[in-house]
Write a protein that holds these residues in place. Structure first.
Motif, short mmCIF file in Angstrom:
data_model
loop_
_atom_site.label_atom_id
_atom_site.label_comp_id
_atom_site.label_asym_id
_atom_site.label_seq_id
_atom_site.Cartn_x
_atom_site.Cartn_y
_atom_site.Cartn_z
N ALA A 1 -59.32 21.09 20.49
CA ALA A 1 -59.32 22.22 21.43
C ALA A 1 -60.68 22.32 22.09
CB ALA A 1 -58.99 23.53 20.71
N LEU A 2 -60.68 22.86 23.30
CA LEU A 2 -61.91 23.02 24.06
C LEU A 2 -61.87 24.39 24.73
CD1 LEU A 2 -64.54 21.71 25.10
CD2 LEU A 2 -63.21 20.76 27.00
N ARG A 3 -62.91 25.19 24.51
CA ARG A 3 -62.98 26.54 25.06
C ARG A 3 -64.26 26.69 25.88
NH1 ARG A 3 -61.22 26.77 20.01
NH2 ARG A 3 -63.32 27.13 19.19
N LEU A 4 -64.11 27.23 27.09
CA LEU A 4 -65.22 27.34 28.02
C LEU A 4 -65.45 28.80 28.40
CD1 LEU A 4 -64.08 24.53 30.48
CD2 LEU A 4 -65.53 24.26 28.46
N PRO A 5 -66.70 29.24 28.50
CA PRO A 5 -66.94 30.59 29.02
C PRO A 5 -66.63 30.67 30.51
CG PRO A 5 -69.02 29.43 28.72
CD PRO A 5 -67.94 28.53 28.16
N ALA A 6 -66.31 31.86 30.99
CA ALA A 6 -65.88 32.01 32.37
C ALA A 6 -66.93 31.54 33.37
CB ALA A 6 -65.52 33.48 32.63
N ALA A 7 -68.18 31.85 33.12
CA ALA A 7 -69.24 31.48 34.07
C ALA A 7 -69.37 29.96 34.16
CB ALA A 7 -70.56 32.10 33.64
N THR B 1 -57.61 20.76 29.90
CA THR B 1 -58.77 21.59 30.23
C THR B 1 -59.77 20.78 31.05
OG1 THR B 1 -58.54 22.99 28.27
CG2 THR B 1 -60.72 22.86 29.27
N LEU B 2 -60.07 19.57 30.59
CA LEU B 2 -61.03 18.73 31.30
C LEU B 2 -60.53 18.38 32.70
CD1 LEU B 2 -61.90 16.51 28.24
CD2 LEU B 2 -63.55 17.94 29.47
N TRP B 3 -59.24 18.03 32.82
CA TRP B 3 -58.74 17.64 34.14
C TRP B 3 -58.60 18.82 35.08
CZ3 TRP B 3 -59.42 13.27 36.16
CH2 TRP B 3 -59.46 12.12 35.36
N ARG B 4 -58.37 20.01 34.54
CA ARG B 4 -58.33 21.17 35.43
C ARG B 4 -59.71 21.44 36.04
NH1 ARG B 4 -54.80 25.50 32.09
NH2 ARG B 4 -55.51 26.95 33.70
N LEU B 5 -60.77 21.06 35.33
CA LEU B 5 -62.11 21.20 35.89
C LEU B 5 -62.31 20.29 37.09
CD1 LEU B 5 -64.33 21.44 32.67
CD2 LEU B 5 -63.18 23.27 33.93
N ALA B 6 -61.50 19.23 37.19
CA ALA B 6 -61.56 18.34 38.35
C ALA B 6 -60.74 18.86 39.51
CB ALA B 6 -61.09 16.94 37.96
N ASP C 1 -72.90 28.86 26.03
CA ASP C 1 -72.36 27.85 25.14
C ASP C 1 -70.87 27.66 25.39
OD1 ASP C 1 -74.75 27.61 23.17
OD2 ASP C 1 -74.32 29.77 23.19
N TYR C 2 -70.37 26.50 25.00
CA TYR C 2 -68.93 26.26 24.95
C TYR C 2 -68.59 25.71 23.57
CZ TYR C 2 -70.26 21.38 25.86
OH TYR C 2 -70.84 20.14 25.78
N GLU C 3 -67.32 25.73 23.20
CA GLU C 3 -66.93 25.37 21.86
C GLU C 3 -65.85 24.29 21.86
OE1 GLU C 3 -65.68 28.88 19.84
OE2 GLU C 3 -67.63 29.87 20.00
#
Length: 421
Positions: free
Chosen positions: A122-128, A297-302, A5-7
């Motif tokens: 805010a957006l929080r993502l698990p490491a995996a 956070t979203l743009w770092r995923l790119a 899950d993410y939050e």
């Protein structure tokens, strides 16, 4: 939060029961809608429905933050309750799909009839989950390695005038800026591939100047060419920059979109300088849009390497506290042991006088970009760069600028010339 899950945290405003509104949000952005429908079994809901973790009432207002025809038709009156809502979303609903992740956490929620305010806070993502997306190829460490600036802030500037210079004139200005001692030069966001200085001409001319300077001095200046365009064109432009021994390209993130930037990241080893122009339309209202923490956070995923955060005491609308929080967010890891920090890029009205507050708040893992503070210095660009380096030395030493300036003429002139502006 586990790996499944993410939050996301939201700020909402509503005249209705905020707990019920939170459930509407969770259903709307996962497996349900405003009412239970055929096929929405208990098994499906347990597997795919988002869940509300917390609702915290913050206060109330006598007037709604935003208009709402849905509530007006129902003659729903206030007071308007403001609350923080925390929702957990299943990773399996989205997968490693950045556009769909964005559509889930920042999509139709903004149009819900139950709210008069909605902000992704805010957006929080698990490491995996974070590991399934792209990473910066350069970030802080790589940018330092390319430029040879092992410590201290990187001093940069923006090509001014923004538009109108020919390719040859741009290259001449780059030569001047290299000789002045900058570490980084970028195109302005409104100058990409204009008729008077197309990238096909500008990149070779500018990089010839950069290579010549490097051959004479041993210093490498990073130039961020604005290649914002449709994807195929951006790839061609990035290939040209690479052939000319460049190290960085700039992209207007909001104009080009997640998919294009992801594809560009996967097709080039160059650093990607992410410009956030247009972010104000998403963020300036406190109960609408998206916070910078979630945005970056979203743009770092790119896989971007640098992110604009504006600057302290600058010319734009953000408070200094927001700028500091933005820079700190860029430097914080995203739930992973792998170094994925991106370099915060400070700009907008920056000069020697804004250095002490910047250093005190953030340190010096940053790009400090000054346009007028360098190019408009009364003694020329080299003195402008000198004033910035002297200001950073003073800040690191804990010496007031006015005191340090007694033995630093470039800084003294900057304080005299820009101090009342």
């Amino acid at each position: 939060m586990d790996d499944l899950d993410y939050e996301a945290d939201y700020l909402i405003e509503t005249p209705l029961d905020p707990d019920r509104v939170a459930q509407v949000m969770a259903g709307e952005q996962s497996c349900g809608t405003f009412t239970r429908v055929a096929g929405e079994t208990d098994e499906l809901r347990s597997r795919a429905r988002a869940s509300v973790l917390d609702v915290e009432v913050l206060g109330q207002a006598l007037e709604p933050a935003l208009p709402n025809a849905f509530l007006s038709r129902r003659q729903t009156a206030g007071p308007w309750i403001q609350a923080r809502v925390r929702i957990r979303f299943p990773v399996a609903n989205v997968g490693a799909n950045l556009p769909t992740l964005y559509a889930t956490v920042a999509g139709n929620l903004y149009d819900l009839g139950e709210v008069t305010g909605m902000r992704l806070d805010a957006l929080r993502l698990p490491a995996a989950y974070r590991a399934r997306f792209d990473f910066p190829t350069h970030g802080v460490r790589g940018t330092r390695a390319v430029t040879g600036v092992e410590q201290g802030a990187l001093i940069g500037t923006i090509i001014k005038p923004n538009v109108g210079l020919s390719a040859r004139q741009t290259a001449d200005l780059v030569t001047t800026l290299c000789e002045a001692g900058v570490d980084f030069i970028k195109d302005d966001e409104i100058c990409a591939d204009p008729a008077h200085a197309p990238l096909s001409e500008r990149v070779p001319a500018v990089m010839a100047a950069v290579r010549d300077y490097r051959a004479r001095t041993g210093r490498t200046v990073m130039v961020a060419f604005n290649i914002s365009d449709e994807l195929d064109a951006m790839r061609r432009h990035a290939d040209l920059v690479r052939r000319e021994e460049g190290s960085c390209v700039m992209v207007s993130l909001n104009s080009c979109g997640f998919s294009a930037v992801q594809s560009l990241r996967r097709s080039t080893p160059l650093a990607i300088h992410g410009h956030r122009n247009g972010f104000g339309s998403m963020s300036r209202h406190p109960l609408l849009g998206i916070s910078f923490q979630a945005y970056q956070t979203l743009w770092r995923l790119a896989g971007v390497d640098h992110m604009h955060v504006h600057g302290l005491q600058g010319k734009f609308a953000q408070t200094d506290a927001e700028v500091v929080e933005s820079a700190q967010a860029c430097l914080a890891p995203l739930a992973t042991e792998r170094d994925d920090a991106v370099m915060p890029a400070f700009s907008s009205g920056q000069w020697a006088g804004t250095v002490p507050a910047t250093y005190q708040a953030v340190g010096d893992d940053l790009l400090f970009m000054s346009g007028g503070g360098i190019l408009a210095h009364p003694d020329g660009p080299a003195a402008g760069v000198g004033s910035l380096r002297q200001a950073w030395e003073a800040a690191r030493s804990g010496v007031a600028l006015a005191d340090f300036a007694r033995q630093a003429p470039e800084l003294r002139r900057a304080l005299e010339f820009f101090g009342g502006r």
